[in-house]
Design an enzyme around this catalytic site. Structure first.
Site, mmCIF file in Angstrom:
data_model
loop_
_atom_site.group_PDB
_atom_site.id
_atom_site.type_symbol
_atom_site.label_atom_id
_atom_site.label_comp_id
_atom_site.label_asym_id
_atom_site.label_seq_id
_atom_site.Cartn_x
_atom_site.Cartn_y
_atom_site.Cartn_z
ATOM 1 N N ASN A 1 36.361 38.068 46.452
ATOM 2 C CA ASN A 1 35.699 38.596 45.275
ATOM 3 C C ASN A 1 36.581 38.406 44.033
ATOM 4 O O ASN A 1 37.677 37.852 44.121
ATOM 5 C CB ASN A 1 35.345 40.075 45.494
ATOM 6 C CG ASN A 1 34.081 40.475 44.779
ATOM 7 O OD1 ASN A 1 33.741 39.924 43.728
ATOM 8 N ND2 ASN A 1 33.365 41.421 45.327
ATOM 9 N N HIS B 1 61.326 40.102 46.113
ATOM 10 C CA HIS B 1 62.566 39.650 45.480
ATOM 11 C C HIS B 1 63.782 40.127 46.265
ATOM 12 O O HIS B 1 63.815 41.257 46.741
ATOM 13 C CB HIS B 1 62.660 40.162 44.038
ATOM 14 C CG HIS B 1 61.663 39.539 43.128
ATOM 15 N ND1 HIS B 1 61.906 38.354 42.474
ATOM 16 C CD2 HIS B 1 60.414 39.910 42.786
ATOM 17 C CE1 HIS B 1 60.849 38.029 41.745
ATOM 18 N NE2 HIS B 1 59.924 38.953 41.923
ATOM 19 N N LYS C 1 52.751 47.398 57.319
ATOM 20 C CA LYS C 1 53.088 47.212 58.726
ATOM 21 C C LYS C 1 51.850 46.726 59.469
ATOM 22 O O LYS C 1 50.730 46.802 58.952
ATOM 23 C CB LYS C 1 53.645 48.492 59.348
ATOM 24 C CG LYS C 1 52.711 49.672 59.325
ATOM 25 C CD LYS C 1 53.409 50.897 59.889
ATOM 26 C CE LYS C 1 52.496 52.104 59.860
ATOM 27 N NZ LYS C 1 53.140 53.279 60.439
#
Length: 183
Positions: free
Chosen positions: A80, A110, A164
């Site tokens: 979408n 990062h 997770k």
């Protein structure tokens, strides 16, 4: 009503998008691509592989495939408006999977160090693959982070941050309590 100039501009932009996808050496694509307006595909010259099955991408979406990265989108995928896929390692999306508005996938973050001084690296990343199973629905504004596997037949509710693994045949919701307090 869209003016004639706007329609012409959109056709030129879309033609450029298809030209990029059809000419890049790493891209293997289906002939059934539906791509909306104002989408951005950044596929680096040394991207390892980009496989695009039968898919539909609405408007204002961004797909980035970095050097040596691999993106696999299987058949009957729907994305979408305002979604983003940022692939520096590997992202795989199973068939019959739907993304609501604003879904974001990041297979990296990062690098940073805390000693001797705290520092965040602007151009160095830790990466881990993302795999989304088949027959999944990620609701609006879901964010999937690096190293996650979402099993087949899953529903991820709007606003969830997935950090997770999610087992197959699961539903994840963003449960928020409404607390009433006198101010």
């Amino acid at each position: 009503m869209i003016s004639i100039l706007s329609k012409i501009t959109l056709k030129i932009l879309k033609k450029g998008t298809f030209k990029l996808l059809f000419s890049h050496k790493a891209v293997k694509k289906s002939n059934q691509l539906k791509i909306g307006n104002y989408n951005t595909f950044t596929i680096h010259e040394n991207a390892f592989e980009v496989i695009l099955g039968k898919l539909e991408i609405r408007n204002y979406c961004n797909i980035l495939v970095h050097n040596n990265a691999k993106l696999i989108i299987n058949n009957n995928f729907f994305m979408n408006n305002y979604c983003s896929i940022n692939c520096l390692d590997k992202i795989e999306i199973g068939e019959n999977t739907l993304f609501g508005e604003g879904v974001k996938l990041y297979d990296h973050n990062h690098k940073y160090s805390s000693s001797p001084n705290f520092r965040i690296e602007a151009r160095e990343f830790n990466t881990a693959p993302i795999k989304i199973g088949k027959n999944c629905w990620l609701g609006s504004n879901v964010t999937v982070l690096k190293g996650v596997t979402i099993g087949d037949n899953c529903i991820i509710g709007a606003g969830c941050i997935i950090y997770k693994d999610i087992p197959a045949n699961s539903m994840i919701i963003n449960k928020q309590e409404v607390l009433e307090k006198d101010l």
